[in-house]
Design an enzyme around this catalytic site. Sequence first.
Site, PDB file in Angstrom:
ATOM      1  N   ASP A  16       0.857  -1.188   0.000  1.00  0.00           N
ATOM      2  CA  ASP A  16       0.000   0.000   0.000  1.00  0.00           C
ATOM      3  C   ASP A  16       0.900   1.247   0.000  1.00  0.00           C
ATOM      4  O   ASP A  16       1.787   1.378   0.852  1.00  0.00           O
ATOM      5  CB  ASP A  16      -0.888  -0.028   1.251  1.00  0.00           C
ATOM      6  CG  ASP A  16      -1.963   1.043   1.248  1.00  0.00           C
ATOM      7  OD1 ASP A  16      -3.095   0.738   1.621  1.00  0.00           O
ATOM      8  OD2 ASP A  16      -1.664   2.200   0.884  1.00  0.00           O
ATOM      9  N   ASP A 111      -3.927   2.325  -5.005  1.00  0.00           N
ATOM     10  CA  ASP A 111      -2.547   2.272  -4.474  1.00  0.00           C
ATOM     11  C   ASP A 111      -2.272   1.022  -3.640  1.00  0.00           C
ATOM     12  O   ASP A 111      -1.353   1.007  -2.842  1.00  0.00           O
ATOM     13  CB  ASP A 111      -2.255   3.524  -3.637  1.00  0.00           C
ATOM     14  CG  ASP A 111      -2.868   3.464  -2.241  1.00  0.00           C
ATOM     15  OD1 ASP A 111      -3.918   2.806  -2.073  1.00  0.00           O
ATOM     16  OD2 ASP A 111      -2.289   4.063  -1.327  1.00  0.00           O
ATOM     17  N   GLU A 112      -3.073  -0.025  -3.861  1.00  0.00           N
ATOM     18  CA  GLU A 112      -3.017  -1.144  -2.923  1.00  0.00           C
ATOM     19  C   GLU A 112      -3.213  -2.474  -3.658  1.00  0.00           C
ATOM     20  O   GLU A 112      -4.071  -2.576  -4.533  1.00  0.00           O
ATOM     21  CB  GLU A 112      -4.169  -0.908  -1.950  1.00  0.00           C
ATOM     22  CG  GLU A 112      -4.273  -1.776  -0.781  1.00  0.00           C
ATOM     23  CD  GLU A 112      -5.596  -1.472  -0.033  1.00  0.00           C
ATOM     24  OE1 GLU A 112      -5.929  -2.278   0.813  1.00  0.00           O
ATOM     25  OE2 GLU A 112      -6.272  -0.471  -0.332  1.00  0.00           O
TER      26      GLU A 112
HETATM   27  P1  TTP Z   1      -5.289   5.004   1.247  1.00  0.00           P
HETATM   28  O1  TTP Z   1      -4.270   3.979   0.873  1.00  0.00           O
HETATM   29  O2  TTP Z   1      -6.393   4.610   2.157  1.00  0.00           O
HETATM   30  O3  TTP Z   1      -4.580   6.254   1.942  1.00  0.00           O
HETATM   31  P2  TTP Z   1      -3.171   6.920   1.633  1.00  0.00           P
HETATM   32  O4  TTP Z   1      -2.404   6.184   0.612  1.00  0.00           O
HETATM   33  O5  TTP Z   1      -3.388   8.351   1.318  1.00  0.00           O
HETATM   34  O6  TTP Z   1      -2.446   6.860   3.033  1.00  0.00           O
HETATM   35  P3  TTP Z   1      -1.856   5.575   3.791  1.00  0.00           P
HETATM   36  O7  TTP Z   1      -2.106   4.391   2.909  1.00  0.00           O
HETATM   37  O8  TTP Z   1      -0.384   5.852   3.972  1.00  0.00           O
HETATM   38  O9  TTP Z   1      -2.588   5.525   5.075  1.00  0.00           O
HETATM   39  O10 TTP Z   1      -5.952   5.614  -0.045  1.00  0.00           O
HETATM   40  C1  TTP Z   1      -5.246   5.760  -1.278  1.00  0.00           C
HETATM   41  C2  TTP Z   1      -5.673   7.039  -1.961  1.00  0.00           C
HETATM   42  O11 TTP Z   1      -7.078   7.029  -2.184  1.00  0.00           O
HETATM   43  C3  TTP Z   1      -5.405   8.285  -1.157  1.00  0.00           C
HETATM   44  O12 TTP Z   1      -4.080   8.773  -1.348  1.00  0.00           O
HETATM   45  C4  TTP Z   1      -6.449   9.215  -1.637  1.00  0.00           C
HETATM   46  C5  TTP Z   1      -7.610   8.341  -2.024  1.00  0.00           C
HETATM   47  N1  TTP Z   1      -8.651   8.401  -0.959  1.00  0.00           N
HETATM   48  C6  TTP Z   1      -9.692   9.306  -1.095  1.00  0.00           C
HETATM   49  O13 TTP Z   1      -9.781  10.022  -2.099  1.00  0.00           O
HETATM   50  N2  TTP Z   1     -10.624   9.385  -0.105  1.00  0.00           N
HETATM   51  C7  TTP Z   1     -10.564   8.633   1.041  1.00  0.00           C
HETATM   52  O14 TTP Z   1     -11.419   8.748   1.929  1.00  0.00           O
HETATM   53  C8  TTP Z   1      -9.468   7.697   1.158  1.00  0.00           C
HETATM   54  C9  TTP Z   1      -9.357   6.840   2.398  1.00  0.00           C
HETATM   55  C10 TTP Z   1      -8.547   7.612   0.132  1.00  0.00           C
HETATM   56 MG    MG Z   2      -2.190   4.097   0.738  1.00  0.00          MG
END
Ligand code: TTP
Ligand code: MG
Length: 403
Positions: A16, A111-112
């Site tokens: 991720d 992103d995962e």
């Molecule tokens: P995540 O992987 O949940 O969050 P992140 O990568 O920003 O942070 P981390 O993994 O380090 O905790 O989500 C991936 C992307 O999806 C995030 O960069 C932006 C988008 N996203 C939204 O647009 N709205 C949201 O509520 C979430 C959770 C994510």
């Molecule tokens: Mg992320």
Amino acid sequence: MGTNLREVERSIIHVDADAFFASVEQRDNPEYRGKPVIVGHDPKGRGVVSTCSYEARAFGIRSAMPMAVAYRLCPHGIFVRPRMERYAEVSRAMFSIIERYSPLIEEVSIDEAYLDVSGEDGREIALCIKRDVVKELGITVTAGVSYCKFLAKLASDAAKPDGLLVISRDDAAAFLEGLPVSRIPGIGPKTAAKLDKWGIRTVYDLKKMPPEWFESTFGKSGSRILALCQGQDDEPVAPSREVKSISEETTFAEDVPSKVSLYPHLALLCQDVGFRLRRSGLKARVLGIKVKFSDFSVSTREVTLPEAVSTDHAFYTTLKSLLDRMKLPKPVRLLGVFARGLQTDDPRQPLLLSSGPDQWEVLCRSLDQLRLKYGKPLVRLGASISARATGEAPASLDGIAKS
Ligand code: TTP
Ligand code: MG
């Protein structure tokens, strides 16, 4: 002989990206690095936060929070609107790095992803992915490694940002027991509040309850929740798409004027495609070359072989003779190599014991192991070196040399 796959301990990696959208902004705008960056629509208005950098999280900002609240928490923050196309582009590049290491990839979000790398060292592969992503894309990812998807995901959550955590079967119980019940999928905030009233706060508290209680409390999902508390999750990694072709290409810093000077590049590309193919447990029947000239015109040639191949040596000899038959009227701007007509190959068959072992295959697999350990080739096959050194066209990839 051969390994019974069912006996191999599963090895699952969850990858991720860290603060994904915000990290891309920091990557593209060096002046944002080390600063609180908040990505969301309508800064100061009614939009919500998509995500924010870890520097912004220190101010209490979180995804889905109203932008106006984020602004109050951190008025000096850098507020930017999302650039979805750019994030999608970086996401594709990230997944293509992940594809180097396993054909079994389940993309969960932008992103995962989960990868199944059973039979291999998950930790080593996770390190390779982390290294390649930071080097090639300038952002960091966190990886969790375990014997099931549920624990791999919990591991990556626990290791954020820029971390790597392996949870072995022996560590699983201790890791799980300390977690709040809300970390179990199927237990939402309302259920967690109810359990809290009964004094059930951690997975340890929950796990002590009898099986009938799980059924009466959670209904149909009771047995799944109990199994998760016990670290049991058989859910397979469900590949998001089938790999149809594998390709690699190089755009030269300066156009290459002659065929001879293309040979070492061809050898390197053959090794990159071969590595990815073998990592995916595949062989290819169709091999091809793509050439882009200085005027941006493109020419491709391909050949169908009587038998599928997977060694760098077979790729190089086939593609070199294809290149030799091509006309190169102009200097070359880009050279690409592709493999299609993919078939599964059983990488676990005992090569050295099979009749008439192909020594190139044995060699390739040993080199692949080194590459996994040390990154892009530490050891190169002969052609890429000798052609570079002498300017002569090698007929085949013979011998190995350290690059
Ligand atoms: P995540 O992987 O949940 O969050 P992140 O990568 O920003 O942070 P981390 O993994 O380090 O905790 O989500 C991936 C992307 O999806 C995030 O960069 C932006 C988008 N996203 C939204 O647009 N709205 C949201 O509520 C979430 C959770 C994510
Ligand atoms: Mg992320």
